[in-house]
Motif scaffolding. Sequence first.
Motif, short mmCIF file in Angstrom:
data_model
loop_
_atom_site.label_atom_id
_atom_site.label_comp_id
_atom_site.label_asym_id
_atom_site.label_seq_id
_atom_site.Cartn_x
_atom_site.Cartn_y
_atom_site.Cartn_z
N SER A 1 -5.02 -4.79 -8.86
CA SER A 1 -5.63 -4.53 -7.56
C SER A 1 -4.64 -4.89 -6.46
CB SER A 1 -6.91 -5.35 -7.38
OG SER A 1 -6.60 -6.72 -7.26
N GLU B 1 -6.51 5.98 1.95
CA GLU B 1 -7.56 5.73 0.95
C GLU B 1 -7.41 4.35 0.31
OE1 GLU B 1 -7.89 8.88 -1.95
OE2 GLU B 1 -7.69 10.42 -0.40
N LEU B 2 -6.29 3.69 0.57
CA LEU B 2 -6.01 2.38 -0.01
C LEU B 2 -6.23 1.27 1.00
CD1 LEU B 2 -2.72 3.40 -1.82
CD2 LEU B 2 -4.77 2.60 -2.99
N ASN B 3 -6.74 0.14 0.53
CA ASN B 3 -6.87 -1.05 1.37
C ASN B 3 -6.78 -2.28 0.48
OD1 ASN B 3 -9.58 -1.83 0.42
ND2 ASN B 3 -10.25 0.02 1.49
N SER C 1 0.88 3.95 -2.95
CA SER C 1 0.63 5.34 -2.59
C SER C 1 1.72 6.26 -3.17
CB SER C 1 0.58 5.49 -1.07
OG SER C 1 0.46 6.84 -0.71
N ILE D 1 0.84 -1.20 0.00
CA ILE D 1 0.00 0.00 0.00
C ILE D 1 0.88 1.25 0.00
CG2 ILE D 1 -1.55 1.36 1.48
CD1 ILE D 1 -3.15 -1.22 1.94
N TRP E 1 -4.42 6.11 -10.48
CA TRP E 1 -3.84 4.80 -10.77
C TRP E 1 -4.07 4.51 -12.26
CZ3 TRP E 1 -4.46 0.09 -6.96
CH2 TRP E 1 -3.65 -0.98 -7.39
N ASP F 1 -8.91 -4.13 -0.77
CA ASP F 1 -9.92 -4.21 -1.83
C ASP F 1 -9.77 -3.12 -2.90
OD1 ASP F 1 -11.30 -6.47 -0.74
OD2 ASP F 1 -12.08 -5.14 0.80
N SER F 2 -8.77 -2.27 -2.78
CA SER F 2 -8.57 -1.19 -3.76
C SER F 2 -8.07 -1.75 -5.09
CB SER F 2 -7.53 -0.19 -3.24
OG SER F 2 -7.95 0.39 -2.04
N CYS F 3 -8.54 -1.14 -6.17
CA CYS F 3 -8.04 -1.54 -7.48
C CYS F 3 -7.87 -0.31 -8.37
CB CYS F 3 -8.95 -2.58 -8.13
SG CYS F 3 -10.57 -1.98 -8.58
N ASP G 1 -10.62 2.17 -9.21
CA ASP G 1 -11.17 3.02 -8.15
C ASP G 1 -10.57 4.42 -8.14
OD1 ASP G 1 -12.57 0.77 -7.33
OD2 ASP G 1 -11.17 0.27 -5.72
N PHE G 2 -9.41 4.60 -8.78
CA PHE G 2 -8.67 5.86 -8.67
C PHE G 2 -8.20 6.36 -10.02
CE2 PHE G 2 -7.95 3.28 -4.87
CZ PHE G 2 -8.31 4.16 -3.86
#
Length: 75
Positions: A66, A23-25, A14, A10, A36, A27-29, A32-33
Amino acid sequence: MINVKLEKLISLISKSTTIKINELNIDSCANDFAQWDSLAHLRIMLEIQKMYKIKISTSKMSELNSVKSILFYLK
């Protein structure tokens, strides 16, 4: 062990994308951003290769979009 890897990943994502760490975890992919994008994704992949001293094929890079998929790839 997995938490240390997750935190490192992460942090790396970042730094490569300018997305705030909180904002990242897992489940982030990429979808989503906006930050990215394809260029940021390439930076992430290059940093992972450097950090873990591995080679990731170009076809595999596109699948690793992800936090979860990257984490499982690095297991």
